[in-house]
Design a protein around this motif. Structure first.
Motif, PDB file in Angstrom:
ATOM      1  N   GLY A 434       0.814  -1.201   0.000  1.00 23.50           N
ATOM      2  CA  GLY A 434       0.000   0.000   0.000  1.00 23.50           C
ATOM      3  C   GLY A 434       0.852   1.258   0.000  1.00 23.50           C
ATOM      4  N   ASP A 435       0.204   2.375  -0.303  1.00 27.16           N
ATOM      5  CA  ASP A 435       0.932   3.641  -0.359  1.00 27.16           C
ATOM      6  C   ASP A 435       1.456   4.057   1.004  1.00 27.16           C
ATOM      7  N   ASP A 436       0.767   3.629   2.061  1.00 27.32           N
ATOM      8  CA  ASP A 436       1.178   4.012   3.402  1.00 27.32           C
ATOM      9  C   ASP A 436       2.054   2.961   4.067  1.00 27.32           C
ATOM     10  N   GLU A 437       2.441   1.897   3.318  1.00 27.07           N
ATOM     11  CA  GLU A 437       3.290   0.847   3.867  1.00 27.07           C
ATOM     12  C   GLU A 437       4.738   1.112   3.505  1.00 27.07           C
ATOM     13  N   PHE A 438       5.618   0.807   4.447  1.00 22.37           N
ATOM     14  CA  PHE A 438       7.043   0.992   4.222  1.00 22.37           C
ATOM     15  C   PHE A 438       7.811  -0.325   4.302  1.00 22.37           C
ATOM     16  N   ARG A 439       7.197  -1.340   4.831  1.00 20.26           N
ATOM     17  CA  ARG A 439       7.862  -2.626   4.927  1.00 20.26           C
ATOM     18  C   ARG A 439       6.812  -3.736   4.869  1.00 20.26           C
ATOM     19  N   CYS A 440       7.290  -4.944   4.555  1.00 15.29           N
ATOM     20  CA  CYS A 440       6.398  -6.092   4.450  1.00 15.29           C
ATOM     21  C   CYS A 440       6.179  -6.710   5.828  1.00 15.29           C
ATOM     22  N   GLU A 441       5.229  -7.631   5.875  1.00 19.02           N
ATOM     23  CA  GLU A 441       4.938  -8.343   7.106  1.00 19.02           C
ATOM     24  C   GLU A 441       6.106  -9.253   7.478  1.00 19.02           C
ATOM     25  N   PRO A 442       6.153  -9.701   8.749  1.00 16.09           N
ATOM     26  CA  PRO A 442       7.293 -10.534   9.162  1.00 16.09           C
ATOM     27  C   PRO A 442       7.458 -11.814   8.344  1.00 16.09           C
ATOM     28  N   ASP A 443       6.347 -12.429   7.888  1.00 19.44           N
ATOM     29  CA  ASP A 443       6.463 -13.659   7.109  1.00 19.44           C
ATOM     30  C   ASP A 443       6.589 -13.386   5.615  1.00 19.44           C
ATOM     31  N   GLU A 444       6.745 -12.134   5.212  1.00 18.14           N
ATOM     32  CA  GLU A 444       6.871 -11.759   3.809  1.00 18.14           C
ATOM     33  C   GLU A 444       8.268 -11.221   3.535  1.00 18.14           C
ATOM     34  N   ARG A 445       8.594 -11.167   2.250  1.00 18.77           N
ATOM     35  CA  ARG A 445       9.858 -10.598   1.808  1.00 18.77           C
ATOM     36  C   ARG A 445       9.593  -9.645   0.644  1.00 18.77           C
ATOM     37  N   PRO A 446      10.312  -8.525   0.592  1.00 18.75           N
ATOM     38  CA  PRO A 446      10.115  -7.589  -0.535  1.00 18.75           C
ATOM     39  C   PRO A 446      10.507  -8.250  -1.857  1.00 18.75           C
ATOM     40  N   CYS A 447       9.664  -8.083  -2.856  1.00 20.82           N
ATOM     41  CA  CYS A 447       9.945  -8.659  -4.184  1.00 20.82           C
ATOM     42  C   CYS A 447       9.479  -7.664  -5.247  1.00 20.82           C
ATOM     43  N   PRO A 448      10.244  -6.635  -5.511  1.00 23.85           N
ATOM     44  CA  PRO A 448       9.817  -5.627  -6.493  1.00 23.85           C
ATOM     45  C   PRO A 448       9.731  -6.204  -7.897  1.00 23.85           C
ATOM     46  N   LEU A 449       8.920  -5.556  -8.693  1.00 32.67           N
ATOM     47  CA  LEU A 449       8.774  -5.924 -10.106  1.00 32.67           C
ATOM     48  C   LEU A 449       9.358  -4.808 -10.941  1.00 32.67           C
ATOM     49  N   PHE A 450      10.415  -5.116 -11.697  1.00 34.36           N
ATOM     50  CA  PHE A 450      11.080  -4.135 -12.544  1.00 34.36           C
ATOM     51  C   PHE A 450      10.494  -4.203 -13.944  1.00 34.36           C
ATOM     52  N   ASN A 451       9.933  -3.102 -14.355  1.00 31.72           N
ATOM     53  CA  ASN A 451       9.344  -3.014 -15.688  1.00 31.72           C
ATOM     54  C   ASN A 451      10.381  -2.454 -16.638  1.00 31.72           C
ATOM     55  N   ALA A 452      10.846  -3.301 -17.571  1.00 36.67           N
ATOM     56  CA  ALA A 452      11.918  -2.878 -18.473  1.00 36.67           C
ATOM     57  C   ALA A 452      11.439  -1.859 -19.501  1.00 36.67           C
ATOM     58  N   SER A 453      10.151  -1.850 -19.798  1.00 36.91           N
ATOM     59  CA  SER A 453       9.652  -0.945 -20.846  1.00 36.91           C
ATOM     60  C   SER A 453       9.755   0.517 -20.433  1.00 36.91           C
ATOM     61  N   ASP A 454       9.390   0.821 -19.181  1.00 37.01           N
ATOM     62  CA  ASP A 454       9.449   2.211 -18.728  1.00 37.01           C
ATOM     63  C   ASP A 454      10.401   2.403 -17.554  1.00 37.01           C
ATOM     64  N   ALA A 455      11.215   1.375 -17.249  1.00 36.68           N
ATOM     65  CA  ALA A 455      12.222   1.443 -16.194  1.00 36.68           C
ATOM     66  C   ALA A 455      11.612   1.804 -14.849  1.00 36.68           C
ATOM     67  N   SER A 456      10.376   1.394 -14.609  1.00 39.54           N
ATOM     68  CA  SER A 456       9.712   1.674 -13.337  1.00 39.54           C
ATOM     69  C   SER A 456       9.808   0.460 -12.431  1.00 39.54           C
ATOM     70  N   THR A 457       9.564   0.710 -11.137  1.00 41.54           N
ATOM     71  CA  THR A 457       9.618  -0.348 -10.140  1.00 41.54           C
ATOM     72  C   THR A 457       8.349  -0.320  -9.316  1.00 41.54           C
ATOM     73  N   ASN A 458       7.698  -1.468  -9.203  1.00 43.79           N
ATOM     74  CA  ASN A 458       6.500  -1.599  -8.388  1.00 43.79           C
ATOM     75  C   ASN A 458       6.836  -2.467  -7.184  1.00 43.79           C
ATOM     76  N   GLU A 459       6.462  -1.992  -6.020  1.00 44.63           N
ATOM     77  CA  GLU A 459       6.800  -2.683  -4.789  1.00 44.63           C
ATOM     78  C   GLU A 459       5.750  -3.735  -4.460  1.00 44.63           C
ATOM     79  N   PHE A 460       6.223  -4.952  -4.220  1.00 43.14           N
ATOM     80  CA  PHE A 460       5.355  -6.054  -3.839  1.00 43.14           C
ATOM     81  C   PHE A 460       5.975  -6.788  -2.659  1.00 43.14           C
ATOM     82  N   CYS A 461       5.147  -7.567  -1.981  1.00 38.91           N
ATOM     83  CA  CYS A 461       5.601  -8.440  -0.910  1.00 38.91           C
ATOM     84  C   CYS A 461       5.231  -9.880  -1.265  1.00 38.91           C
TER      85      CYS A 461
END
Length: 984
Positions: A434-461
């Motif tokens: 979420g926009d107001d989240e800064f870190r993932c839950e304890p049982d989760e790990r950050p796994c960003p998605l890198f979009n090569a077309s527009d060089a953007s990064t989307n944050e996922f857990c």
């Protein structure tokens, strides 16, 4: 360049010589030459002397020389000028009719002169045996058509490199070679041989980096920068002595010759004066002595000629270089015999390959020690028992770089890895931050998605089976990682593309596999299926989960819930039961109708008997018996009909019992089965069947169907239905849009355990496993495999299965639901209630029809009654009038009789008095007749008035006044009362 120059000079010299035809005579087997001249182009007098001595001894060796055959030597000295060498070969060797030429040269004189000898002799098909030329150019049979050599070329050292790598278990190397012919030849030999050398693909040596440099270089620094960033620390180098000095100098400045680095070099580089300690090199046995090679070449030639003499006719050798059109076929045949030799000589086992190059050549494995000391630590030699070369190395005697006794790993193991994964439930769950989240839950790990077309990064857990496995794996084998999602959201498949400037097709990978092949990632931790196509380009660990391919479908619903109660019997049986009811009813009616003891006959003779059994009562009786309802009336009376009734009752009992049992089986005990029996189901194999099935595009399942020829028809049908992701396909199966989804059993079993409406069909096929993907030659492969095996033994993998695959107790609940009998509800028995409702509605409709019909009948009856009453009234009026007329006629007759007889005391008068009472006497209602009141009064009134004196009576037609005491008769003898109006 020099060889091509010499070749052009040779052609020019040959064109200057006068062309004189030389007649060639055909010889029989007994006409083979008895003397054979063998030419020698040698580098020094010692070699010439040894050559003569060897031929002299050869003539006394009956094993190689038949009777009446003598060999003679013809030698010349090798000239550094190739043009002079050409003329010397023509004038001093070919003119002497030599059958073969043995050529040697000094190592410092280059290969131009031996090349000139090979060009000239090959022009006339005269075999040439080289004993010191090792350049790769002599392997080209388009130029050196009849050249053999008892020494191997330099690029054959690639075979020894592979043996050494196999011995030391090095799987990733860097090759450094010069850009000349020999450098490129050794690279090609290594790459070609490595594809067929290893039986086990997992230990195949792969080339991580190829460094090509121009000869006579001055600096090697720019290449060392690329080498330093590579993982491999094993360097295979082919370079001249001068170039090797420059490479070793710059590599030492970059600390790439010390501890942890392995250098394996060829013979030329081994002679550099600054060779670092710990370098391993090769040294050809008998490389510098010509005597052993001279003897072996002469005996190889004698062996070939001996076999050729016994098999075919040998024509004499060309006489001079004057005939450029000469075609010495015996020379070509002799060259083939030479290539087939395999003898044991002074230099070891002597044999040749198709190019005429020496095979089975022995090498010493050299280890450089302090002060450039060369210490032999192993041998590569011919094993006569096994008939092949064998490597023997004493590892304990090797001193490695940095004066280490322990063998280096040969690779730099990075401790921070880039790990890729992909969303695939239940192995990997992906949640967008979420926009107001800064870190993932304890049982989760950050796994960003890198979009090569527009060089953007989307944050996922990410969390799930594979994430827990990655966390535990990193702890066990001690590495750190950055986790990311697949850029295109796919596992990866290959696309065949044309190579640049060639017709060959190469595989270009996409998805996770493409990231690993292109070295943009170090590891894939995902449900990645191990298959041959992927294993050719990436490394796989041992499977962390074994699985296969299965089919997911939605549980089939019953044919119709509204008619579920009809399922126990087939449509044909229901029709037969319905027909039987009415047939039995008809037969009962007929039996009771025509039987002398039936109610039909008795009802006509005995008024106390019940009504006869009609057809309606017979039908009612048949239905009542079948439905087990009480029969109060309309039963058969005759014995024959009752027997039939008993049989019908038995039939009804069996039918009802069978229906009850089957109804319980259908609606209570039976669980729905799958529509498909498995992959071999005819409906899947039949492309004309209206059954949609699909898998995921470019997945391992898709590759499996491509490989299976027997599934080609099915694959062509499902190819157009394939989905991009498994999630979309599963949702369509739930909605009923897709009938069968073919995918990995682990995922489908998870979906089936989570949703009891889904079920997997058939047995598993295409069994394989999920493995962790790594780059080819990755140093982490063995460590990851050992850790996974340990996880299996410790029960950690089983724990992950229970936690994520079986999803807690959901699967157990589904199994409990499968074993529990169905509870019948409105959904199952709605048809029965609807049937009752239809019966009620039908009854209401029929009663309405009956009421309407009855009203219509009543109205009709009333109209008929009114019409009948009117008719009766009209008829009564007519009868009254007739009666009145008859009465008046009788009265007139009576009056006439009175006038004739005036005796009042007569008997007739007395009778008349009794007959005609007084008019004033009141009539009782019981004696009155309907309709006569007005008529009587109308008749009697004049008489009453006359009696009272108010008015004279008016008599009828004759207007005769009767007597005062005589009244008209109250009742006329001809009057009959009409009572028709009293009858309804």
């Amino acid at each position: 360049m020099a060889a091509a120059f010499v070749y052009r000079l040779l052609l020019s010299a040959a064109s200057i010589v006068n062309v004189l035809p030389i007649g060639a005579q055909r010889h029989t087997a007994s006409d083979n030459p008895s003397t054979y001249n063998i030419g020698g182009v040698l580098s020094n007098s010692d070699s010439e002397a040894h050559f003569r001595t060897t031929i002299a001894h050869l003539n006394f060796d009956q094993q190689y020389v038949p009777r009446k055959v003598t060999y003679y030597d013809k030698t010349i000295r090798m000239d550094k000028n190739p043009i002079k060498t050409v003329f010397n070969v023509c004038d001093k060797l070919i003119e002497k009719r030599v059958y073969a030429v043995v050529v040697s040269h000094e190592q410092t004189s280059g290969d131009l002169s031996p090349a000139a000898v090979s060009y000239t002799s090959g022009f006339y098909s005269i075999p040439v045996i080289g004993i010191s030329s090792r350049d790769a150019a002599f392997s080209d049979k388009n130029i050196h058509v009849s050249f053999l050599r008892t020494v191997p070329p330099y690029y054959h050292q690639a075979d020894v490199w592979l043996e050494m790598l196999s011995h030391f278990l090095y799987t990733k190397v860097i090759i450094i070679h010069s850009s000349d012919t020999d450098g490129r030849a050794i690279l090609g030999r290594f790459q070609t041989t490595s594809q067929t050398y290893y039986d086990d693909v997992d230990v195949r040596a792969t080339v991580e980096l190829i460094v090509e440099f121009e000869p006579k270089l001055e600096s090697f620094t720019e290449h060392l920068i690329d080498m330093k960033t590579a993982q491999s620390r094993v360097y295979l180098m082919y370079a001249s002595t001068e170039d090797a000095q420059v490479i070793f100098r710059d590599a030492g400045e970059y600390n790439m010759t010390g501890e942890g680095h392995v250098w394996i070099v060829t013979e030329q580089a081994l002679h550099a004066d600054n060779t670092p300690d710990g370098v391993l090199g090769l040294k050809l046995e008998h490389a510098h002595g010509d005597k052993g090679h001279i003897r072996d070449s002469v005996y190889v030639l004698a062996s070939a000629i001996k076999e050729m003499i016994s098999n075919e006719t040998i024509a004499e050798a060309p006489k001079d270089c004057g005939d450029s059109a000469v075609n010495w076929e015996s020379g070509k045949r002799l060259f083939q015999y030479l290539k087939s030799r395999n003898i044991t000589g002074e230099t070891g086992q002597v044999a040749f390959d198709d190019n005429g190059d020496r095979i089975y050549a022995g090498y010493d494995v050299i280890n450089i020690r302090e002060r450039q000391q060369q210490h032999v630590v192993g041998k590569f030699s011919y094993d006569s028992l096994k008939g092949k070369m064998r490597m023997r190395i004493n590892d304990s005697e090797i001193i490695w770089g940095g004066k280490q006794k322990r063998k280096p790993e040969g690779i730099m193991i990075p401790t921070h890895l880039k790990v890729l994964t992909i969303e695939e439930k239940p192995f990997v769950y992906v949640r967008r931050m979420g926009d107001d989240e800064f870190r993932c839950e304890p049982d989760e790990r950050p796994c960003p998605l890198f979009n090569a077309s527009d060089a953007s990064t989307n944050e996922f857990c990410c969390r799930g089976y594979c994430i827990d496995l990655l966390i535990e794996l990193s702890k066990r084998i001690n590495f750190t990682y950055d986790l990311a999602l697949s850029p295109d959201g796919q596992f990866g498949h290959y696309i065949l593309r044309n190579s640049t400037g060639a017709l060959a097709l190469r595989k270009e990978w996409t998805g996770l596999i493409g990231e690993l092949v292109n070295e943009r990632a170090d590891m894939i931790v995902a449900p990645l299926t191990i298959n041959p196509e992927r294993a050719e380009y990436i490394e796989f660990s041992k499977p962390f989960k074994y699985q296969g391919i299965t089919i997911l479908e939605k549980k089939p619903s019953r044919s119709s819930t509204l008619v579920s109660f009809l399922q126990p019997f087939s449509n044909t049986l229901w029709i037969l039961v319905m027909v039987s009811v009415h047939v039995v009813a008809l037969v009962l009616y007929l039996l009771d109708r025509f039987s002398p003891f039936g109610r039909f006959k008795l009802s006509h003779t005995d008024s106390n008997e019940e009504k006869a059994l009609n057809l309606s009562s017979a039908v009612w009786f048949a239905w009542g018996v079948l439905l087990n309802s009480g029969i109060g009336e309309g039963t058969p009376r005759s014995f024959s009909a009752r027997v039939l009734g008993m049989v019908w009752a038995g039939f009804a009992m069996i039918i009802v019992a069978s229906y009850t049992a089957n109804l319980a089986a259908f609606l209570v005990l039976e669980r729905p089965k799958t529509k498909l029996s498995g992959i071999n189901d005819a409906r899947l194999r039949n492309t004309m069947e209206n059954l949609t099935c699909a898998t995921v595009k470019g997945s391992s399942v898709d590759m499996y169907f491509r490989r299976q020829v027997e599934l080609s028809n099915m694959y062509r049908t499902m190819e157009s239905n394939n989905y991009v992701t498994a999630e979309q396909a599963i949702q369509d199966v739930k909605k009923g849009k897709l009938m069968a989804f073919i995918w990995d059993s682990s995922r489908l079993e998870y979906e089936a355990s989570k949703d009891c409406e889904l079920v997997t069909a058939g047995e598993l096929f295409g069994r394989s496993g999920y493995g962790i993907g790594l780059q080819k030659g990755s140093p982490w492969t063995d460590a990851v495999t050992l850790a996974i095996l340990e996880f299996h033994e410790s029960g950690f993998m089983e724990k992950l299965d229970k936690q994520w695959i079986f999803h807690g107790h959901v699967q157990q609940n589904c199994e409990l639901f499968e074993k529990t009998p169905n509870t019948l509800g409105l959904k199952n028995m709605a048809g029965v209630f609807i049937l009752v409702g239809v019966g009620i509605a039908g009854g209401v409709g029929l009663i309405i029809i009956e009421v309407i019909y009855k009203k219509h009948q009543v109205k009709k009856q009333k109209r008929l009654d009114i019409a009948r009453h009117a008719a009766d009234k009209w008829r009564g009026t007519i009868e009254k009038r007739k009666t009145i007329r008859a009465s008046l006629a009788m009265q007139r007759q009576y009056n006439v009789g009175l006038m004739a007889s005036h005796a009042p005391g007569t008997i007739s008068l007395a009778v008349d008095k009794r007959r005609y009472p007084r008019l004033g006497q009141r009539l009782g209602p019981e004696r009155a007749w309907p309709g006569d009141a007005a008529d009587v009064l109308r008749i009697r009134r004049p008489y009453e008035l006359a009696k009272s004196g108010l008015a004279p009576p008016q008599l009828g037609l004759g207007k005769t006044r009767p007597q005062q005491n005589q009244l008209p008769p109250r009742y006329s003898p001809g009057y009959t009362s009409d009572v028709s109006h009293l009858v309804v």
